[in-house]
Design a protein around this motif. Structure first.
Motif, short mmCIF file in Angstrom:
data_model
loop_
_atom_site.label_atom_id
_atom_site.label_comp_id
_atom_site.label_asym_id
_atom_site.label_seq_id
_atom_site.Cartn_x
_atom_site.Cartn_y
_atom_site.Cartn_z
N THR A 33 28.00 -12.05 -27.00
CA THR A 33 27.22 -10.84 -27.20
C THR A 33 28.03 -9.77 -27.91
O THR A 33 29.23 -9.61 -27.65
CB THR A 33 26.72 -10.29 -25.85
N ILE A 90 21.02 -8.76 -28.87
CA ILE A 90 20.68 -8.55 -27.46
C ILE A 90 19.20 -8.25 -27.26
O ILE A 90 18.49 -7.86 -28.19
CB ILE A 90 21.52 -7.42 -26.86
N ASP A 91 18.76 -8.41 -26.04
CA ASP A 91 17.43 -7.99 -25.64
C ASP A 91 17.42 -6.47 -25.56
O ASP A 91 18.30 -5.87 -24.94
CB ASP A 91 17.09 -8.59 -24.27
N ASP A 103 15.68 -4.39 -23.90
CA ASP A 103 15.42 -3.80 -22.58
C ASP A 103 16.51 -4.14 -21.57
O ASP A 103 17.09 -3.26 -20.94
CB ASP A 103 14.06 -4.28 -22.05
N TYR A 104 16.82 -5.43 -21.42
CA TYR A 104 17.83 -5.86 -20.44
C TYR A 104 19.25 -5.63 -20.95
O TYR A 104 20.19 -5.56 -20.16
CB TYR A 104 17.64 -7.34 -20.11
N ASP A 161 20.32 -12.15 -26.10
CA ASP A 161 18.95 -12.65 -26.25
C ASP A 161 19.00 -14.17 -26.27
O ASP A 161 19.36 -14.79 -27.27
CB ASP A 161 18.33 -12.10 -27.54
N GLU A 162 18.63 -14.76 -25.16
CA GLU A 162 18.74 -16.21 -25.01
C GLU A 162 17.88 -16.97 -26.02
O GLU A 162 18.20 -18.11 -26.39
CB GLU A 162 18.37 -16.64 -23.58
N SER A 163 16.82 -16.33 -26.52
CA SER A 163 15.94 -17.01 -27.48
C SER A 163 16.60 -17.17 -28.85
O SER A 163 16.11 -17.92 -29.70
CB SER A 163 14.63 -16.24 -27.64
N LYS A 164 17.74 -16.48 -29.08
CA LYS A 164 18.44 -16.55 -30.37
C LYS A 164 19.72 -17.39 -30.31
O LYS A 164 20.38 -17.57 -31.33
CB LYS A 164 18.78 -15.13 -30.84
N CYS A 190 22.16 -12.00 -17.16
CA CYS A 190 21.56 -12.68 -18.31
C CYS A 190 20.45 -13.60 -17.81
O CYS A 190 20.29 -13.83 -16.61
CB CYS A 190 22.62 -13.53 -19.02
N HIS A 191 19.71 -14.16 -18.75
CA HIS A 191 18.69 -15.17 -18.39
C HIS A 191 19.43 -16.48 -18.14
O HIS A 191 19.46 -17.37 -18.99
CB HIS A 191 17.66 -15.30 -19.51
N ARG A 219 16.60 -7.05 -14.58
CA ARG A 219 15.88 -8.32 -14.65
C ARG A 219 15.19 -8.63 -13.32
O ARG A 219 15.74 -8.36 -12.25
CB ARG A 219 16.84 -9.45 -15.03
#
Length: 358
Positions: free
Chosen positions: A77, A100-101, A103-104, A108-111, A133-134, A269
């Motif tokens: 990150t 990064i996300d 909000d949290y 960003d785990e989706s990336k 983190c997620h 989260r």
């Protein structure tokens, strides 16, 4: 001065009582009885399967990278304290940043998957301000691509996610026991893992690689904590629930009295038992943030631009643009938060901020 934080100090006579034990034993380092006692207390309190206390909070990250980084690319990150990316470069690995996300504020785990290459060896993610983190999604990605997961959990003492200590996630999780943290040993840290083989490697790595006094398991470094530091941890430990409760009062005050239509607080989260480690406030612009800092400084109130700058912008990381992290880093301010803050000071802080953001 009202600083961004203040070290919690136990009664000095209680600290001295632990020091006397070290004096009586004439044993000041090399994992004496105070260190062993503190590890057992923390392991029970945190419901963790293992813990190795260290002399600071950065060296556990370096040890984990030495074991699992293998000189490769480390997905990480850009929004963390500089120690996270510095450790990667220091251990001759290459940081590969993922934004990064918003909000949290965690990676960003989706990336993540799009950043993986044949050179990727590990993911090093930060639970930002104690916000997890997620972890479940990151674990899926890591297993799919046969990657190790290291968590910089410097801010996470006492945090639970899905009723589980956040330290129990990942291949290695690290924490800081620096004097500014919720639980501290003056200077110190810890590393956690869930399997015996990894624990064995972490243990000998933090003790010069020793296998007894005359033999060696492998390469190691000196990351041992002293009995003087462990004495501080033992003296602080009985007050930990009091520390959580007092910090929660400050966070609740900020949430109730700041204009949250114009100041964005950290979004915790879901399914997280948080520890009230920091109060980050995100403003609409850097200009507004600087106005707030200036107005607070006139009253001798010193918040902190934490984390700033975005780590991808530091020369030695050679990072690409990370628009969300760079934007957040330019607009985020951690407000004073510590045990012993009085309502008069909190009222002054919130009044100044609310006036500047109108």
């Amino acid at each position: 001065m009202i600083a961004v934080t203040k070290t919690f100090l136990p009664p000095q006579e209680e600290y001295n009582s632990y020091l006397k034990r070290a004096w009586d034993k004439v044993w000041l380092t090399n994992r004496g009885e105070l260190t062993l006692e503190l590890e057992e207390k923390l392991k029970t309190f945190l419901n963790s399967s293992s813990i190795i206390i260290t002399n600071n909070g950065t060296i556990p990250i370096q040890i984990a990278l030495k074991l699992f980084g293998n000189g490769g690319e480390i997905i990480t990150t850009p929004f963390s304290y500089v120690a996270t990316s510095a450790a990667i470069v220091w251990e001759n690995c290459t940081p590969v940043f993922v934004d990064i996300d918003p909000d949290y504020l965690t990676i960003d785990e989706s990336k993540i998957e799009a950043a993986i290459t044949p050179k990727t060896t590990a993911i090093l993610a930060t639970h930002v301000f104690g916000n997890p983190c997620h972890v479940t999604e990151i674990e899926k990605i890591a297993k799919k691509h046969n990657l190790k997961v290291i968590y910089d959990a410097a801010h996470c003492f006492g945090v639970k996610y899905n009723d589980e200590s956040v330290f129990n996630y990942g291949d290695v999780s690290t924490c800081s026991f620096h004097a500014t943290k919720i639980f501290h040993t003056g200077e110190g840290g810890a590393m956690f893992c869930n399997d015996a083989e990894t624990y064995h490697k972490l243990y000998y790595s933090h003790n010069f690689g020793h296998n007894g006094p005359l033999a060696f398991h492998g390469l190691g470094i000196n990351a041992k904590i002293s009995e003087l530091q462990s004495a501080m941890g033992l003296a602080v430990f009985p007050y930990i629930n009091h520390i959580f409760a007092e910090r929660k009062k400050v966070v609740d005050f900020y949430n109730e009295h700041l204009d949250l239509q114009k100041v964005k607080p950290l979004k915790i989260r879901e399914n997280t038992d948080w520890n009230y480690s920091y109060y980050p406030a995100v403003f609409d612009s850097e200009e507004t943030l600087l106005k707030v800092i200036e107005a607070l400084a006139k009253e001798n109130i010193i918040p902190r631009r934490y984390f700033y700058p975005s780590l991808n912008t530091i020369d030695y990381t050679k990072g690409k643009e990370m628009p969300i992290s760079e934007s957040i880093a330019s607009r985020i301010l951690c407000l004073p938060l510590y045990v012993g803050m009085i309502q008069e000071d909190l009222e002054k802080i919130t009044q100044i901020i609310n006036t500047q953001i109108q």
